[in-house]
Design a protein around this motif. Structure first.
Motif, PDB file in Angstrom:
ATOM      1  N   VAL A 117      -7.097 -38.100  21.325  1.00  0.00           N
ATOM      2  CA  VAL A 117      -7.352 -36.790  20.476  1.00  0.00           C
ATOM      3  C   VAL A 117      -6.201 -36.307  19.259  1.00  0.00           C
ATOM      4  O   VAL A 117      -6.444 -35.182  18.606  1.00  0.00           O
ATOM      5  N   GLY A 118      -4.951 -36.225  19.833  1.00  0.00           N
ATOM      6  CA  GLY A 118      -3.564 -36.208  18.808  1.00  0.00           C
ATOM      7  C   GLY A 118      -4.356 -36.923  16.926  1.00  0.00           C
ATOM      8  O   GLY A 118      -4.008 -35.487  16.214  1.00  0.00           O
ATOM      9  N   ALA A 119      -4.971 -38.058  17.201  1.00  0.00           N
ATOM     10  CA  ALA A 119      -4.889 -38.695  15.814  1.00  0.00           C
ATOM     11  C   ALA A 119      -6.254 -37.070  15.316  1.00  0.00           C
ATOM     12  O   ALA A 119      -6.031 -37.413  13.577  1.00  0.00           O
ATOM     13  N   ALA A 120      -7.324 -37.193  16.338  1.00  0.00           N
ATOM     14  CA  ALA A 120      -8.107 -36.269  15.953  1.00  0.00           C
ATOM     15  C   ALA A 120      -8.409 -35.329  15.325  1.00  0.00           C
ATOM     16  O   ALA A 120      -8.746 -34.680  14.293  1.00  0.00           O
ATOM     17  N   ALA A 121      -7.415 -34.228  15.474  1.00  0.00           N
ATOM     18  CA  ALA A 121      -6.566 -32.853  15.111  1.00  0.00           C
ATOM     19  C   ALA A 121      -5.959 -33.509  14.334  1.00  0.00           C
ATOM     20  O   ALA A 121      -6.189 -32.875  13.114  1.00  0.00           O
ATOM     21  N   VAL A 122      -5.102 -34.263  14.043  1.00  0.00           N
ATOM     22  CA  VAL A 122      -4.092 -34.495  12.515  1.00  0.00           C
ATOM     23  C   VAL A 122      -5.451 -34.481  11.384  1.00  0.00           C
ATOM     24  O   VAL A 122      -5.141 -33.620  10.994  1.00  0.00           O
ATOM     25  N   ARG A 123      -6.391 -35.265  11.697  1.00  0.00           N
ATOM     26  CA  ARG A 123      -7.327 -35.629  10.147  1.00  0.00           C
ATOM     27  C   ARG A 123      -8.245 -34.064  10.341  1.00  0.00           C
ATOM     28  O   ARG A 123      -8.301 -33.926   8.957  1.00  0.00           O
ATOM     29  N   ALA A 124      -8.538 -33.082  11.186  1.00  0.00           N
ATOM     30  CA  ALA A 124      -8.921 -32.506  11.174  1.00  0.00           C
ATOM     31  C   ALA A 124      -8.455 -31.137  10.781  1.00  0.00           C
ATOM     32  O   ALA A 124      -8.637 -30.467   9.882  1.00  0.00           O
ATOM     33  N   TRP A 125      -6.559 -31.023  10.783  1.00  0.00           N
ATOM     34  CA  TRP A 125      -6.106 -30.437  10.266  1.00  0.00           C
ATOM     35  C   TRP A 125      -5.896 -30.639   8.866  1.00  0.00           C
ATOM     36  O   TRP A 125      -6.260 -29.769   8.040  1.00  0.00           O
ATOM     37  N   ARG A 126      -5.729 -31.982   8.267  1.00  0.00           N
ATOM     38  CA  ARG A 126      -5.700 -32.290   7.055  1.00  0.00           C
ATOM     39  C   ARG A 126      -7.370 -32.308   6.015  1.00  0.00           C
ATOM     40  O   ARG A 126      -6.904 -31.722   5.160  1.00  0.00           O
ATOM     41  N   ARG A 127      -7.945 -31.880   6.929  1.00  0.00           N
ATOM     42  CA  ARG A 127      -9.222 -31.821   6.771  1.00  0.00           C
ATOM     43  C   ARG A 127      -9.891 -30.331   5.826  1.00  0.00           C
ATOM     44  O   ARG A 127     -10.037 -29.881   5.306  1.00  0.00           O
TER      45      ARG A 127
END
Length: 151
Positions: free
Chosen positions: A138-148
């Protein structure tokens, strides 16, 4: 599983099935919102009773066919039960999954720990590490979404 993990799992289900995350979270919270207070005030002996009983499917099915919100609540509730059954099985107590048919059957040696004591007991169990994996994902997905979002 820990309460917060049930809520995160519900949000992830919402993304996968395009159901309302708010109603999924409400359904996922329901078993603990019902059962924990009942046990804490002494109305029942266990922390998995009424709200955790799969026998409530008689209420979940009509809710699910009533509309998308009802379906989301029913799916959230079912996901909570499935995760708790997985939790007891992976921790070496598959026979305790009979909480799913409470009050017809109760576990022979149930954990009767209040939430705080349960957390200490739960640390370092196999299910605890599964939850860590869920939260890392979940944390990795949140970081990816934030970067996008920053691009």
């Amino acid at each position: 599983m820990l309460f917060a993990t049930h809520l995160v799992a519900a949000v992830l289900l919402g993304r996968r099935w395009t159901l309302s995350p708010a109603w999924l979270v409400a359904g996922a919270a329901l078993p603990d919102v019902v059962d924990k207070p009942l046990a804490m005030v002494g109305l029942v002996d266990l922390y998995h009773t009424v709200g955790h009983s799969a026998l409530l499917v008689v209420l979940a099915v009509p809710a699910a066919v009533a509309g998308r919100r009802g379906l989301a609540v029913a799916v959230g509730w079912a996901s909570h039960l499935a995760l708790d059954a997985f939790h007891v099985a992976i921790n070496g107590r598959p026979e305790d999954a009979v909480f799913l048919v409470w009050p017809l059957v109760t576990p022979a040696t149930p954990l009767k720990l209040p939430p705080g004591d349960f957390f200490v007991y739960y640390l370092w169990t196999p299910s605890f590490f599964v939850e860590i994996g869920i939260w890392v994902a979940v944390g990795a997905a949140a970081v990816r979404a934030w970067r996008r979002g920053r691009e």
